[in-house]
Design a protein around this motif. Structure first.
Motif, PDB file in Angstrom:
ATOM      1  N   ILE A 113       0.805  -1.212   0.000  1.00 11.77           N
ATOM      2  CA  ILE A 113       0.000   0.000   0.000  1.00 11.77           C
ATOM      3  C   ILE A 113       0.848   1.277   0.000  1.00 11.77           C
ATOM      4  O   ILE A 113       0.344   2.358  -0.267  1.00 11.77           O
ATOM      5  N   GLU A 114       2.134   1.134   0.314  1.00 14.32           N
ATOM      6  CA  GLU A 114       3.000   2.308   0.238  1.00 14.32           C
ATOM      7  C   GLU A 114       4.441   1.859   0.086  1.00 14.32           C
ATOM      8  O   GLU A 114       4.848   0.836   0.640  1.00 14.32           O
ATOM      9  N   GLU A 115       5.196   2.630  -0.677  1.00 16.98           N
ATOM     10  CA  GLU A 115       6.597   2.295  -0.869  1.00 16.98           C
ATOM     11  C   GLU A 115       7.396   3.580  -0.979  1.00 16.98           C
ATOM     12  O   GLU A 115       6.989   4.520  -1.652  1.00 16.98           O
TER      13      GLU A 115
ATOM     14  N   PRO B 114       5.008   9.825   5.961  1.00 13.11           N
ATOM     15  CA  PRO B 114       4.132   8.716   5.583  1.00 13.11           C
ATOM     16  C   PRO B 114       2.827   9.257   5.013  1.00 13.11           C
ATOM     17  O   PRO B 114       2.309  10.264   5.509  1.00 13.11           O
ATOM     18  N   LYS B 115       2.313   8.616   3.980  1.00 17.44           N
ATOM     19  CA  LYS B 115       1.100   9.127   3.334  1.00 17.44           C
ATOM     20  C   LYS B 115      -0.125   8.271   3.601  1.00 17.44           C
ATOM     21  O   LYS B 115      -1.195   8.780   3.891  1.00 17.44           O
TER      22      LYS B 115
ATOM     23  N   THR C  59      -5.109   2.243  -6.942  1.00 16.57           N
ATOM     24  CA  THR C  59      -3.820   1.822  -7.501  1.00 16.57           C
ATOM     25  C   THR C  59      -2.736   2.783  -7.019  1.00 16.57           C
ATOM     26  O   THR C  59      -3.019   3.935  -6.690  1.00 16.57           O
ATOM     27  N   PRO C  60      -1.494   2.317  -6.951  1.00 14.46           N
ATOM     28  CA  PRO C  60      -0.418   3.179  -6.444  1.00 14.46           C
ATOM     29  C   PRO C  60      -0.218   4.416  -7.325  1.00 14.46           C
ATOM     30  O   PRO C  60      -0.207   4.307  -8.547  1.00 14.46           O
ATOM     31  N   VAL C  61      -0.083   5.569  -6.680  1.00 16.17           N
ATOM     32  CA  VAL C  61       0.210   6.811  -7.405  1.00 16.17           C
ATOM     33  C   VAL C  61       1.441   7.459  -6.785  1.00 16.17           C
ATOM     34  O   VAL C  61       1.692   7.300  -5.588  1.00 16.17           O
TER      35      VAL C  61
ATOM     36  N   THR D 290       1.903   5.542  -3.194  1.00 17.31           N
ATOM     37  CA  THR D 290       0.942   4.976  -2.260  1.00 17.31           C
ATOM     38  C   THR D 290      -0.370   4.692  -2.967  1.00 17.31           C
ATOM     39  O   THR D 290      -0.719   5.354  -3.946  1.00 17.31           O
ATOM     40  N   ALA D 291      -1.070   3.675  -2.460  1.00 15.67           N
ATOM     41  CA  ALA D 291      -2.350   3.295  -3.053  1.00 15.67           C
ATOM     42  C   ALA D 291      -3.463   3.764  -2.131  1.00 15.67           C
ATOM     43  O   ALA D 291      -3.873   3.040  -1.230  1.00 15.67           O
ATOM     44  N   CYS D 292      -3.896   5.009  -2.339  1.00 20.23           N
ATOM     45  CA  CYS D 292      -4.936   5.569  -1.479  1.00 20.23           C
ATOM     46  C   CYS D 292      -5.619   6.704  -2.231  1.00 20.23           C
ATOM     47  O   CYS D 292      -4.958   7.535  -2.839  1.00 20.23           O
TER      48      CYS D 292
END
Ligand code: ATP
Ligand code: ATP
Ligand code: SF4
Ligand code: SF4
Ligand code: MG
Ligand code: MG
Lengths: 322, 341
Positions: free
Chosen positions: B252-254, B264-265, B322-324, B332-334
C-alpha cells in the motif's frame, strides 16, 4: 509513601541434576539476591534478556514458585511463607497476565465462563449477579456482549489478551504482574492493549509489575525500571534516568540497541559481543561482555548494587561513590 | 537498468476448509541490484507468501496463483519447469526462512549442513556434484574445497573459530550464532538476492543488533541485494534503504526509508508508525489503529483498509486504489492522493 510490594534478597535456585542417579549436582541461580520495592499505584518495569529470571520473579511473588531465600512483603505483611488457606486471599489481590493469550485460556470454556470462573471460586457468585459482573468486565476491557458465548479460538490475539485481562480483574486485584503482555501481538494491537492497561490502572488504582524485554514499551509504561542480568539487578532507577543517563554498561548497551523507528536517530551503537553466558571466576557477571574500561576487580569481585543517587542504584565497580 | 526482481499484480489464493482465502491481491514489488528493501506489515498480511513466490516455494495446492507475474533478471519464473527452478534457486537465491523447521537440522553437524549447502549451490541445485571430472579423487577435492568455503563463510558471518566449531552440532551454538550459520548457508552460492524472513525476531535485542550489523556489513562488503521481511519498523529504520508496507495482501505504500518515516502518506502507514511507543510519546499518547486485520476469506471491498480508516470515502468501498506517485520514488495506493491529482 509506603511500598505495596517489597522484595528483599529474593533467591530462586533450580537444581541441576545429572549423573546416573540424577543427583542434585549444582544449583542454577535463576534469581540471585534480588531486591526492589514497588509503590502503590505505580508501574515498575522488569527488563532483561531471555533467561534473565523475569518470569521466575513474577512466579515467586504469586507464590507459584517457592522462593529459595529472601522475603516478599505485600501491603506490609510477609507473604513469603504464607499458608495454603491464606493463599486464596492473596491470589485475589495479586493476579498475573501471561504472554501467550491463547495458552493461558481454557479452550473448552466460553468467554463468559472464563471470566466468571474466578467470581465463582473467590466470591461464590453465580447466576444473574455473576453474569452482570462478567458483562461489566467485558465492557471495561472492550469486549462486546455478543462475545459472551464464544470460545477463545474464535478471537484474535489482542482480543484473547482482553479476555485474560478481564478474568484477572474479576477478583478486584490491587497488583498485576504482567508478564510480556503484548509481546505476541502486532504493534497496532499492542498499542490498544497498552492504552487499555493505562486506563485500567487509573480507573481501578492498580499497581503493575511490568515484565518485558521491549525497552520501547517499558519506556512508555513504567515509572521505574529494574534491569536484570543473569538473575541479578544491575541497575534500577526512574524511567527517564534509565533512558537518559544509564550508568551500567549493560544498560547503556541495551538502550543503544533499541531499534527506534526513526532513521534520523543517530546514536553511538554499542554492540555487545557474545551472549548471555555465565561468567566463571566469581567476578562481575557481565564481565565477559562488558565494553567499558574494566577494572582489575571486575574479574574477581562481584559488584554490589549500590545507591549512587536517591532512587538510583547500580551494580558496577565503575560507580561506587555516592 | 532492468530490475533484478519484478513482481507484478500477483494474486494468490488458498483453498481451505472454511473457503477460499485471498492472501495476495495484486502485489507489486520491484528491486534493483544492490537494493536493501524492507517488507513490513502485520501478521498475515502476506509478507512471507510474497517472498516465497520468488523461489516458488508456496505449497500448491492448497495455494494457487491466479494472476500476475514474477520476473527475475527479466525472466519469467512462474513458467519455469521444476528442474530449471532448482537450478535457478541454487544459482541466484539465498534464503533465511521464518519457519524454524526448515532451518538447521539438529542431527547433523554444522559442517555437514554447510558443506552440503556449498556443494548444492555449486552443482546448480543437484544433490550429486555436477562438475564430475571422471576421477573419484575429484569428488574428494570438491568436498575439500567445499569445506574450505564453509570455513570461509563462517568467518564472513562472524563466527569465531570456524575451523574448529564447524564440527559442532547446532545445539552447541547460541541462538545468535545459529542465525549466523543460517546466513552463512544462504550465502553459500554467492546469491544475487538474499531473502531474509524475520531474521531477528526470535532474538534478544543485543543479539538482534549484532545480526543487523552483520547484514549491513555484508551489504557493503559483498554488494548484496537483500529483501528483509520484518514486522518491526525499528529494524527497517536501522537496516534498509527502501521500505514497502503491506496491508491485507497488497503493497500500500513504498518509499525510501527516511521519506517513509518523515512523510508517511497512507493512513495505515501513519497508524502503524504512531502505534510504536517512541521516545517522545508520553503516557496516554500512544495511538492504536482501531479495529483489526480483516478476514481474507471475505475481505473488504475496494480498499481493504476502509473499515479501519478514518478518511473513508464512497469510492474507497467500491474500487481498489492503484499506487500513485506522491514524492521522490514514493508511491501509495490511497484515494486521498488521487483526489489531489
Ligand atoms: N522449573 C525450572 N527448572 C529449571 N530451570 C528453570 C526453571 N524455570 C526457569 N528456569 C531457568 O531459569 C532461568 C530464568 O528463567 P525465566 O523464565 O525466569 O527467564 P525470563 O527472564 O522470564 O526469560 P524469557 O524472556 O525467555 O521469558 C532460565 O535460564 C530458565 O531456563
Ligand atoms: N497453507 C495455507 N493455507 C491457508 N492459508 C494460508 C496458508 N499459508 C498461509 N496462509 C495465509 O496467508 C496469509 C498470509 O500469510 P503470510 O505467511 O504471508 O503472512 P506474513 O505477513 O508473513 O505474517 P507473519 O508476520 O505472521 O509471518 C495469512 O492470512 C495466512 O493465514
Ligand atoms: S563491574 Fe566491571 S565488568 Fe561489571 S559492568 Fe562494571 S565495568 Fe563492566
Ligand atoms: S483509499 Fe480510502 S479507505 Fe483506503 S486508506 Fe485511502 S482514504 Fe482510507
Ligand atoms: Mg519469561
Ligand atoms: Mg511471515
Amino acid at each position: 509513601m509506603s511500598a505495596l510490594l517489597e522484595v528483599a534478597n529474593l533467591k530462586k535456585y533450580f537444581p541441576v541434576r545429572g549423573g546416573l542417579l540424577n543427583r542434585r549436582l549444582d544449583d542454577f541461580r535463576a534469581v540471585d539476591d534480588v531486591s526492589f520495592a514497588l509503590q502503590h499505584g505505580k508501574t515498575l518495569g522488569l527488563v532483561g534478556e531471555s533467561g534473565s529470571g523475569k518470569t521466575t520473579i513474577g512466579k515467586c511473588i504469586l507464590r507459584l514458585l517457592e522462593p529459595t531465600a529472601g522475603s516478599i512483603r505485600y501491603a506490609g505483611a510477609d507473604i513469603t511463607h504464607i499458608k495454603a488457606r491464606d493463599l486464596r486471599r492473596l491470589r485475589s489481590d495479586i493476579q498475573m497476565i501471561y504472554q501467550a493469550p491463547a495458552a493461558s485460556l481454557n479452550g473448552r470454556m466460553t468467554v463468559g465462563q472464563i471470566i466468571g470462573e474466578p467470581l465463582w471460586i473467590h466470591e461464590s457468585l453465580k447466576g444473574n449477579a455473576a453474569r452482570d459482573r462478567v458483562l461489566e468486565l467485558m465492557h471495561v476491557v472492550g469486549l462486546k456482549e455478543e462475545h459472551y458465548y464464544r470460545y477463545p479460538h474464535e478471537f484474535s490475539g489482542g482480543q484473547q489478551q482482553r479476555i485474560g485481562i478481564a478474568r484477572a480483574l474479576a477478583v478486584q486485584p490491587r497488583l498485576l504482574v504482567l508478564d510480556e503482555p503484548t509481546s505476541a501481538l502486532d504493534v497496532s494491537v499492542q498499542a490498544q492493549i497498552l492504552n487499555l492497561l493505562q486506563d485500567l490502572q487509573d480507573r481501578f488504582d492498580l499497581t503493575y509489575l511490568f515484565i518485558s524485554h521491549d525497552l520501547g514499551v517499558v519506556r512508555y509504561m513504567c515509572d521505574e525500571v529494574a534491569l536484570l542480568y543473569l538473575g541479578k539487578i544491575v541497575e534500577v532507577a526512574a524511567t527517564d534516568v534509565i533512558f537518559e543517563q544509564p550508568k551500567h554498561p549493560y544498560t547503556q548497551a541495551l538502550i543503544s540497541a533499541i531499534p527506534e523507528p526513526d532513521p534520523d536517530v543517530q546514536r553511538e551503537e554499542i554492540i555487545l559481543t557474545g551472549d548471555l553466558t555465565l561468567a566463571t571466576g566469581g567476578g562481575c557477571p557481565f564481565a565477559p561482555r562488558c565494553h567499558a574500561q574494566k577494572l582489575s576487580q571486575c574479574e574477581t569481585l562481584p559488584p554490589p548494587l549500590l545507591t549512587i543517587e536517591p532512587r538510583h542504584a547500580v551494580a558496577c565497580h565503575l560507580h561506587v561513590d555516592a | 537498468m532492468t530490475d533484478l526482481l519484478n513482481i507484478e499484480n500477483l494474486h494468490l489464493e488458498f483453498d481451505t476448509y472454511d473457503g477460499l482465502v485471498k492472501v495476495l491481491a495484486g502485489v507489486d514489488l520491484s528491486m534493483r541490484r544492490g537494493d536493501v528493501l524492507g517488507l513490513v506489515g502485520e501478521t498475515g498480511c502476506g509478507k512471507s507468501m510474497t517472498a516465497l513466490s520468488v523461489p516458488r516455494l508456496i505449497p500448491m495446492p492448497p495455494g494457487r496463483i491466479t494472476a500476475g507475474r514474477v520476473r527475475f533478471n527479466g525472466e519469467d519464473i512462474l513458467n519455469k519447469s521444476e528442474s530449471d527452478m532448482e537450478a535457478f534457486r541454487a544459482r541466484h537465491l539465498g534464503m533465511i526462512f521464518q519457519d524454524p523447521v526448515t532451518n538447521l537440522n539438529p542431527l547433523f553437524t554444522i559442517r555437514e549442513q554447510l558443506v552440503d549447502a556449498v556443494l548444492y549451490q555449486r552443482a546448480g541445485g543437484k544433490k550429486v556434484p555436477g562438475r564430475w571430472r571422471g576421477f573419484a579423487a575429484s569428488a574428494r577435492q570438491l568436498r575439500k574445497e567445499a569445506h574450505e568455503r564453509a570455513v570461509e563463510l563462517m568467518r564472513l558471518t562472524g563466527i569465531p573459530d570456524g575451523d574448529k566449531r564447524i564440527y559442532d552440532y547446532p545445539h552447541q551454538f547460541s541462538g545468535g550464532m545459529r542465525q549466523r550459520v543460517l546466513i552463512a548457508m544462504a550465502l553459500a552460492g554467492d546469491p544475487d538476492l538474499l531473502i531474509a524472513d524475520e531474521p531477528t525476531t526470535a532474538l534478544d535485542v543485543t543479539i538482534q543488533a549484532q545480526i543487523l550489523r552483520l547484514i549491513r556489513s555484508l551489504v557493503s562488503q559483498l554488494g548484496l541485494t537483500v529483501l528483509l521481511i520484518t514486522h518491526n519498523l525499528g529494524v527497517v529504520a536501522r537496516s534498509c534503504e527502501r521500505v514497502a508496507v503491506m496491508y491485507a495482501g497488497r503493497v500500500i505504500e513504498e518509499a525510501p526509508v527516511r521519506e517513509l518515516f518523515r512523510n508517511p502518506k497512507h493512513p495505515y502507514t501513519r497508524g502503524l508508525i504512531a502505534a510504536v511507543p517512541q521516545k517522545e510519546v508520553t503516557r496516554g499518547g500512544l495511538a492504536g489503529i482501531p479495529g483489526m486485520i480483516p478476514n481474507l476469506i471475505d475481505p473488504p471491498s475496494g480498499c481493504r483498509f476502509h473499515p479501519r480508516c478514518q478518511h473513508t470515502m464512497a469510492v474507497c468501498r467500491q474500487t481498489v486504489p492503484t499506487p500513485v506517485p506522491v514524492g521522490e520514488q514514493h508511491t501509495t495506493a490511497c484515494y486521498l492522493y488521487e483526489a489531489e491529482g
